[in-house]
Design a protein around this motif. Sequence first.
Motif, PDB file in Angstrom:
ATOM      1  N   PRO A  87      37.611  33.066  49.990  1.00  0.00           N
ATOM      2  CA  PRO A  87      37.310  32.124  48.905  1.00  0.00           C
ATOM      3  C   PRO A  87      38.449  31.180  48.553  1.00  0.00           C
ATOM      4  CG  PRO A  87      37.534  34.371  48.065  1.00  0.00           C
ATOM      5  CD  PRO A  87      37.481  34.474  49.553  1.00  0.00           C
ATOM      6  N   ALA A  88      39.692  31.636  48.676  1.00  0.00           N
ATOM      7  CA  ALA A  88      40.823  30.791  48.275  1.00  0.00           C
ATOM      8  C   ALA A  88      41.052  29.616  49.225  1.00  0.00           C
ATOM      9  CB  ALA A  88      42.093  31.632  48.178  1.00  0.00           C
ATOM     10  N   THR A  89      40.419  29.659  50.394  1.00  0.00           N
ATOM     11  CA  THR A  89      40.641  28.610  51.401  1.00  0.00           C
ATOM     12  C   THR A  89      39.544  27.550  51.423  1.00  0.00           C
ATOM     13  OG1 THR A  89      39.405  29.740  53.168  1.00  0.00           O
ATOM     14  CG2 THR A  89      41.725  30.368  52.863  1.00  0.00           C
ATOM     15  N   GLU A  90      38.524  27.702  50.613  1.00  0.00           N
ATOM     16  CA  GLU A  90      37.371  26.814  50.697  1.00  0.00           C
ATOM     17  C   GLU A  90      37.570  25.537  49.875  1.00  0.00           C
ATOM     18  OE1 GLU A  90      35.147  27.418  52.770  1.00  0.00           O
ATOM     19  OE2 GLU A  90      35.070  29.593  53.066  1.00  0.00           O
ATOM     20  N   PRO A  91      36.980  24.424  50.321  1.00  0.00           N
ATOM     21  CA  PRO A  91      36.986  23.207  49.504  1.00  0.00           C
ATOM     22  C   PRO A  91      36.087  23.386  48.288  1.00  0.00           C
ATOM     23  CG  PRO A  91      35.590  22.900  51.419  1.00  0.00           C
ATOM     24  CD  PRO A  91      36.260  24.234  51.591  1.00  0.00           C
ATOM     25  N   PRO A  92      36.259  22.559  47.261  1.00  0.00           N
ATOM     26  CA  PRO A  92      35.369  22.643  46.102  1.00  0.00           C
ATOM     27  C   PRO A  92      33.946  22.238  46.482  1.00  0.00           C
ATOM     28  CG  PRO A  92      36.777  20.719  45.934  1.00  0.00           C
ATOM     29  CD  PRO A  92      37.291  21.517  47.096  1.00  0.00           C
ATOM     30  N   ARG A  93      33.004  22.696  45.711  1.00  0.00           N
ATOM     31  CA  ARG A  93      31.595  22.403  46.003  1.00  0.00           C
ATOM     32  C   ARG A  93      31.318  20.898  46.026  1.00  0.00           C
ATOM     33  NH1 ARG A  93      26.743  24.693  46.457  1.00  0.00           N
ATOM     34  NH2 ARG A  93      24.934  23.533  45.717  1.00  0.00           N
ATOM     35  N   ASP A  94      32.023  20.149  45.201  1.00  0.00           N
ATOM     36  CA  ASP A  94      31.853  18.693  45.158  1.00  0.00           C
ATOM     37  C   ASP A  94      33.051  17.994  45.800  1.00  0.00           C
ATOM     38  OD1 ASP A  94      29.330  18.645  43.807  1.00  0.00           O
ATOM     39  OD2 ASP A  94      30.382  19.182  41.975  1.00  0.00           O
ATOM     40  N   CYS A  95      33.509  18.514  46.915  1.00  0.00           N
ATOM     41  CA  CYS A  95      34.658  17.936  47.616  1.00  0.00           C
ATOM     42  C   CYS A  95      34.457  16.426  47.787  1.00  0.00           C
ATOM     43  CB  CYS A  95      34.823  18.594  48.977  1.00  0.00           C
ATOM     44  SG  CYS A  95      36.242  17.972  49.917  1.00  0.00           S
ATOM     45  N   PRO A  96      35.451  15.614  47.363  1.00  0.00           N
ATOM     46  CA  PRO A  96      35.273  14.160  47.368  1.00  0.00           C
ATOM     47  C   PRO A  96      35.920  13.452  48.559  1.00  0.00           C
ATOM     48  CG  PRO A  96      37.166  14.708  46.026  1.00  0.00           C
ATOM     49  CD  PRO A  96      36.657  16.014  46.596  1.00  0.00           C
ATOM     50  N   LEU A  97      36.433  14.180  49.538  1.00  0.00           N
ATOM     51  CA  LEU A  97      37.354  13.595  50.501  1.00  0.00           C
ATOM     52  C   LEU A  97      36.735  12.635  51.516  1.00  0.00           C
ATOM     53  CD1 LEU A  97      39.655  16.682  51.235  1.00  0.00           C
ATOM     54  CD2 LEU A  97      40.055  14.746  49.691  1.00  0.00           C
ATOM     55  N   CYS A  98      35.471  12.804  51.854  1.00  0.00           N
ATOM     56  CA  CYS A  98      34.834  11.971  52.877  1.00  0.00           C
ATOM     57  C   CYS A  98      33.661  11.211  52.253  1.00  0.00           C
ATOM     58  CB  CYS A  98      34.344  12.828  54.042  1.00  0.00           C
ATOM     59  SG  CYS A  98      35.665  13.744  54.878  1.00  0.00           S
ATOM     60  N   PRO A  99      33.839   9.951  51.914  1.00  0.00           N
ATOM     61  CA  PRO A  99      32.802   9.211  51.171  1.00  0.00           C
ATOM     62  C   PRO A  99      31.430   9.218  51.839  1.00  0.00           C
ATOM     63  CG  PRO A  99      34.870   7.996  51.155  1.00  0.00           C
ATOM     64  CD  PRO A  99      35.068   9.160  52.082  1.00  0.00           C
ATOM     65  N   ARG A 100      31.388   9.068  53.161  1.00  0.00           N
ATOM     66  CA  ARG A 100      30.089   9.042  53.841  1.00  0.00           C
ATOM     67  C   ARG A 100      29.380  10.382  53.704  1.00  0.00           C
ATOM     68  NH1 ARG A 100      27.987   9.151  59.802  1.00  0.00           N
ATOM     69  NH2 ARG A 100      29.523  10.824  59.987  1.00  0.00           N
ATOM     70  N   LEU A 101      30.115  11.469  53.828  1.00  0.00           N
ATOM     71  CA  LEU A 101      29.515  12.795  53.715  1.00  0.00           C
ATOM     72  C   LEU A 101      29.119  13.100  52.269  1.00  0.00           C
ATOM     73  CD1 LEU A 101      31.701  14.922  56.166  1.00  0.00           C
ATOM     74  CD2 LEU A 101      29.830  13.327  56.626  1.00  0.00           C
ATOM     75  N   VAL A 102      29.908  12.607  51.323  1.00  0.00           N
ATOM     76  CA  VAL A 102      29.563  12.781  49.912  1.00  0.00           C
ATOM     77  C   VAL A 102      28.242  12.066  49.613  1.00  0.00           C
ATOM     78  CG1 VAL A 102      30.214  12.226  47.541  1.00  0.00           C
ATOM     79  CG2 VAL A 102      31.933  13.100  49.138  1.00  0.00           C
ATOM     80  N   ALA A 103      28.085  10.846  50.113  1.00  0.00           N
ATOM     81  CA  ALA A 103      26.858  10.086  49.866  1.00  0.00           C
ATOM     82  C   ALA A 103      25.647  10.782  50.469  1.00  0.00           C
ATOM     83  CB  ALA A 103      27.005   8.679  50.433  1.00  0.00           C
ATOM     84  N   PHE A 104      25.822  11.328  51.661  1.00  0.00           N
ATOM     85  CA  PHE A 104      24.724  12.041  52.319  1.00  0.00           C
ATOM     86  C   PHE A 104      24.382  13.311  51.551  1.00  0.00           C
ATOM     87  CE2 PHE A 104      23.136  14.071  56.494  1.00  0.00           C
ATOM     88  CZ  PHE A 104      21.883  13.517  56.322  1.00  0.00           C
ATOM     89  N   ARG A 105      25.409  13.997  51.069  1.00  0.00           N
ATOM     90  CA  ARG A 105      25.209  15.213  50.274  1.00  0.00           C
ATOM     91  C   ARG A 105      24.412  14.907  49.014  1.00  0.00           C
ATOM     92  NH1 ARG A 105      30.488  16.605  47.576  1.00  0.00           N
ATOM     93  NH2 ARG A 105      31.195  16.992  49.701  1.00  0.00           N
TER      94      ARG A 105
END
Length: 222
Positions: free
Chosen positions: A9-27
């Motif tokens: 668990p300590a290694t995972e990105p946050p549920r709303d990880c903002p790092l990749c705009p294209r992937l965020v938009a698709f999500r």
Amino acid sequence: MNFAPSPLPATEPPRDCPLCPRLVAFREELRAEHPDWWNAPVPAFGDPDAWLCIVGLAPGKHGANRTGRPFTGDYAGDLLFATLAKFGLTTGTYDSRPDDGLELKGVIICNSVKCLPPQNKPTPAEIHTCRPFLHGQIDVLNNARIFLALGQIAHQSAVKVLGGRLPKARFAHLAEHRLPDGRMLIDSYHCSRYNTNTGRLTAEMFEAVFARALELREVTGG
């Protein structure tokens, strides 16, 4: 649907990880369309004390992105988990659900890219941006001596995270690469429906990869 927790668990990105705009938009698009799906970075799955780490590519739309567990709910998972079971590397029965009770024995699955990419094709920038999460997970897998890359993108990410050099570690099915610290990386064609339908990967070819991993475990004492 009950979603499976991460073994790291300590290694995972946050549920709303903002790092990749294209992937965020698709999500966000898929969250609106399928609010009951996972639709978030997919965590690792398996044994935190694993000797074998399988490095995948990215979540599938109707598989891991829907269920929240790597390779769960699509054809690639059917082949992968059936093969793991054949070699005694699972307990329980795979039933395409994150709450089916399946557990991996001595094996963990980590993806090169945590979020679903459109057309299952992450960009080089997205792969690079997500690599620190793979690095962080591999760093805490103290017992992992054998790594299995499913496909060329996973191979490239694994080589870079493990300290190898790509010009000297070329991808090929059943290719083996000794890393600077003595750990081993084995390559396999990805267990996708496309690869199996076209005959690029057969069940026998896939089983040969795991048979070799078990042989290497004996040699390396993993």
